[in-house]
Design an enzyme around this catalytic site. Structure first.
Site, PDB file in Angstrom:
ATOM      1  N   HIS A  47       0.790  -1.169   0.134  1.00  0.00           N
ATOM      2  CA  HIS A  47       0.167   0.020   0.143  1.00  0.00           C
ATOM      3  C   HIS A  47       0.846   1.253  -0.035  1.00  0.00           C
ATOM      4  O   HIS A  47       1.835   1.333   0.787  1.00  0.00           O
ATOM      5  CB  HIS A  47      -0.942   0.009   1.174  1.00  0.00           C
ATOM      6  CG  HIS A  47      -1.851   0.993   1.270  1.00  0.00           C
ATOM      7  ND1 HIS A  47      -3.062   1.199   0.447  1.00  0.00           N
ATOM      8  CD2 HIS A  47      -1.744   2.183   2.002  1.00  0.00           C
ATOM      9  CE1 HIS A  47      -3.600   2.485   0.594  1.00  0.00           C
ATOM     10  NE2 HIS A  47      -2.908   2.998   1.498  1.00  0.00           N
ATOM     11  N   GLU A  59     -11.270  -7.050   5.098  1.00  0.00           N
ATOM     12  CA  GLU A  59     -11.158  -5.526   5.447  1.00  0.00           C
ATOM     13  C   GLU A  59     -10.194  -4.822   4.751  1.00  0.00           C
ATOM     14  O   GLU A  59      -8.992  -5.288   4.932  1.00  0.00           O
ATOM     15  CB  GLU A  59     -11.317  -5.207   6.950  1.00  0.00           C
ATOM     16  CG  GLU A  59     -11.491  -3.715   7.272  1.00  0.00           C
ATOM     17  CD  GLU A  59     -10.992  -3.048   8.554  1.00  0.00           C
ATOM     18  OE1 GLU A  59     -11.019  -4.175   9.285  1.00  0.00           O
ATOM     19  OE2 GLU A  59     -11.161  -1.904   8.871  1.00  0.00           O
ATOM     20  N   ASP A  66      -7.108  -2.656   3.426  1.00  0.00           N
ATOM     21  CA  ASP A  66      -5.910  -2.078   3.884  1.00  0.00           C
ATOM     22  C   ASP A  66      -6.041  -2.229   5.473  1.00  0.00           C
ATOM     23  O   ASP A  66      -5.429  -1.288   6.217  1.00  0.00           O
ATOM     24  CB  ASP A  66      -5.919  -0.600   3.434  1.00  0.00           C
ATOM     25  CG  ASP A  66      -6.119  -0.438   2.145  1.00  0.00           C
ATOM     26  OD1 ASP A  66      -6.596   0.440   1.432  1.00  0.00           O
ATOM     27  OD2 ASP A  66      -5.315  -1.408   1.328  1.00  0.00           O
ATOM     28  N   ALA A  94      10.533   3.190  -2.523  1.00  0.00           N
ATOM     29  CA  ALA A  94      10.707   2.358  -1.263  1.00  0.00           C
ATOM     30  C   ALA A  94       9.830   1.133  -1.043  1.00  0.00           C
ATOM     31  O   ALA A  94      10.229   0.154  -0.466  1.00  0.00           O
ATOM     32  CB  ALA A  94       9.708   3.383  -0.318  1.00  0.00           C
TER      33      ALA A  94
HETATM   34  N1  LIG Z   1     -10.003  -8.091   0.596  1.00  0.00           N
HETATM   35  C1  LIG Z   1      -9.096  -7.302   0.280  1.00  0.00           C
HETATM   36  N2  LIG Z   1      -8.974  -7.091  -1.166  1.00  0.00           N
HETATM   37  C2  LIG Z   1      -8.055  -6.233  -1.479  1.00  0.00           C
HETATM   38  C3  LIG Z   1      -7.777  -5.990  -2.639  1.00  0.00           C
HETATM   39  C4  LIG Z   1      -6.920  -5.118  -3.329  1.00  0.00           C
HETATM   40  C5  LIG Z   1      -5.963  -4.404  -2.631  1.00  0.00           C
HETATM   41  C6  LIG Z   1      -5.101  -3.371  -3.140  1.00  0.00           C
HETATM   42  N3  LIG Z   1      -5.469  -1.915  -2.619  1.00  0.00           N
HETATM   43  C7  LIG Z   1      -6.689  -1.654  -3.209  1.00  0.00           C
HETATM   44  C8  LIG Z   1      -7.510  -0.612  -2.296  1.00  0.00           C
HETATM   45  C9  LIG Z   1      -8.553  -0.111  -2.506  1.00  0.00           C
HETATM   46  C10 LIG Z   1      -9.010  -0.517  -3.854  1.00  0.00           C
HETATM   47  C11 LIG Z   1     -10.462   0.388  -4.303  1.00  0.00           C
HETATM   48  O1  LIG Z   1     -11.100   0.933  -3.404  1.00  0.00           O
HETATM   49  N4  LIG Z   1     -10.704  -0.032  -5.683  1.00  0.00           N
HETATM   50  C12 LIG Z   1     -12.004   0.647  -6.170  1.00  0.00           C
HETATM   51  C13 LIG Z   1     -13.257  -0.398  -6.142  1.00  0.00           C
HETATM   52  C14 LIG Z   1     -12.538  -1.716  -7.141  1.00  0.00           C
HETATM   53  C15 LIG Z   1     -13.498  -2.556  -7.061  1.00  0.00           C
HETATM   54  O2  LIG Z   1     -14.891  -2.400  -7.043  1.00  0.00           O
HETATM   55  O3  LIG Z   1     -12.918  -4.057  -6.633  1.00  0.00           O
HETATM   56  C16 LIG Z   1      -8.498  -1.348  -4.803  1.00  0.00           C
HETATM   57  C17 LIG Z   1      -7.199  -2.004  -4.325  1.00  0.00           C
HETATM   58  C18 LIG Z   1      -6.138  -4.691  -0.937  1.00  0.00           C
HETATM   59  C19 LIG Z   1      -7.051  -5.624  -0.703  1.00  0.00           C
HETATM   60  C20 LIG Z   1      -7.495  -5.793   0.734  1.00  0.00           C
HETATM   61  O4  LIG Z   1      -6.845  -4.961   1.723  1.00  0.00           O
HETATM   62  N5  LIG Z   1      -8.186  -6.610   1.207  1.00  0.00           N
HETATM   63  N1  LIG Z   2      -1.495  -0.027  -4.974  1.00  0.00           N
HETATM   64  C1  LIG Z   2      -0.348   0.723  -5.707  1.00  0.00           C
HETATM   65  O1  LIG Z   2      -0.364   0.819  -7.044  1.00  0.00           O
HETATM   66  C2  LIG Z   2       1.188   0.951  -7.533  1.00  0.00           C
HETATM   67  C3  LIG Z   2       1.469  -0.332  -8.356  1.00  0.00           C
HETATM   68  O2  LIG Z   2       2.553   0.304  -9.103  1.00  0.00           O
HETATM   69  P1  LIG Z   2       3.286  -0.978 -10.217  1.00  0.00           P
HETATM   70  O3  LIG Z   2       3.825  -2.038  -9.043  1.00  0.00           O
HETATM   71  O4  LIG Z   2       2.235  -1.487 -10.935  1.00  0.00           O
HETATM   72  O5  LIG Z   2       4.223  -0.249 -10.801  1.00  0.00           O
HETATM   73  C4  LIG Z   2       2.022   0.684  -5.943  1.00  0.00           C
HETATM   74  O6  LIG Z   2       2.482   1.884  -5.868  1.00  0.00           O
HETATM   75  C5  LIG Z   2       0.861   0.221  -5.131  1.00  0.00           C
HETATM   76  O7  LIG Z   2       1.279   0.502  -3.833  1.00  0.00           O
END
Ligand SMILES: Nc1nc2ccc(CNc3ccc(C(=O)NCCCC(=O)O)cc3)cc2c(=O)[nH]1
Ligand SMILES: N[C@@H]1O[C@H](COP(=O)(O)O)[C@@H](O)[C@H]1O
Length: 201
Positions: free
Chosen positions: A108, A142, A144, A172
C-alpha cells in the site's frame, strides 16, 4: 515457495520481486503473473523473464466470486504457495481472502493505518504530512487492515505533487516488498490466528 503476483498495470513492484527472486538464496520464485487487465506493461515484464502469465478479465465475469474462482484455477494449476498483490486494483471477497489467509500479501502506498484506499499518495499531499511511505501487509477481508509485515518511510517535500511523491513511494516499495516476501516465504514472519503478526525467534 512458488509465488503468483497479481497486477493491474505497470508492474514496477512485480519487477522488483522478479529481480529479488533471481538471487538463488531468495526463498521464493515468481512462478506466475496474473493481470485482471489485458495489455498492461506488467505482462511484458513477465514474458521478458520467461514467467508464465494469464489475463483474468474481471469484466468477463458476472460476479466477483466467479472472477476469483477463475484466478484460483490458475493458482492451483501452477501449484502456487503464496500470492502477492502488486498494484492489483480489484477488491477481493472473503471467498478468496479465506482461501489464502496468511499467504496473501499487498503493498500500500502509505503508512497504514493512515490513508487507506485507492489514493495513498494523493491523500498524504492533501493532508500536508511531511513523512509518508509504504506498507506491506497481509490481506484481510477488510481493505488495507491486515497485519503489517514491512514499512518504509519517505520524506514529503513542499514541492511535491501526487506524482513526485508516488514515485518516491514506489522506490521505497521496491525495497520493502522483496524484504517482506523474504520474511514470509522463509517462515520468519507469519500471520497468527488472532490476525496479528508472529515472528519466529
Ligand atoms: N479483501 C481485500 N482485497 C484487496 C484487494 C486489493 C487491495 C489493493 N489495494 C486496493 C485498495 C482499494 C481499492 C479500491 O477501493 N478500488 C476501487 C474499487 C474496485 C473494486 O470495485 O473492486 C483497490 C485496491 C487490497 C485488498 C485488501 O486489503 N483486502
Ligand atoms: N497500489 C499501488 O499501485 C502501485 C502499483 O505500481 P506498479 O507496481 O504497477 O508499478 C503501487 O504503488 C501500489 O502501492
Amino acid at each position: 515457495k512458488r509465488v503468483a503476483v497479481l497486477i493491474s498495470g505497470t508492474g514496477t513492484n512485480l519487477q522488483a520481486l522478479i529481480d529479488a527472486s533471481s538471487n538463488e538464496d531468495f526463498p521464493a520464485e515468481i512462478a506466475l503473473v496474473i493481470s485482471n487487465k489485458p495489455g498492461v506493461k506488467g505482462l511484458e515484464r513477465a514474458s521478458a523473464h520467461g514467467i508464465p502469465s494469464a489475463v483474468v478479465h474481471h469484466k468477463e465475469f458476472d460476479t466477483r466470486e466467479t472472477f476469483e474462482q477463475a484466478i484460483q484455477q490458475h493458482l492451483e494449476q501452477y501449484k502456487i504457495d503464496l500470492v502477492c498483490l502488486a498494484g492489483f486494483m480489484r477488491i477481493l471477497t472473503p471467498y478468496f481472502v479465506n482461501l489464502w489467509k496468511g499467504r496473501l500479501l499487498n503493498t500500500h502506498p502509505a503508512l497504514l493505518p493512515a490513508f487507506k484506499g485507492m489514493h495513498g499518495a494523493r491523500m498524504a499531499i492533501e493532508a500536508g504530512v511531511r513523512i509518508s511511505g509504504c506498507t506491506v501487509h497481509f490481506v484481510e477481508a477488510e481493505v488495507d487492515a491486515g497485519a503489517i509485515v514491512c514499512q518504509r518511510a519517505v520524506p514529503v517535500f513542499p514541492s511535491d505533487d501526487e506524482d513526485t511523491l508516488q514515485d518516491r513511494i514506489k522506490t521505497a516499495e521496491h525495497e520493502a516488498y522483496p524484504e517482506a516476501l523474504q520474511l514470509v516465504a522463509s517462515g520468519r514472519c507469519s500471520l497468527g490466528s488472532d490476525g496479528r503478526l508472529v515472528w519466529q525467534q
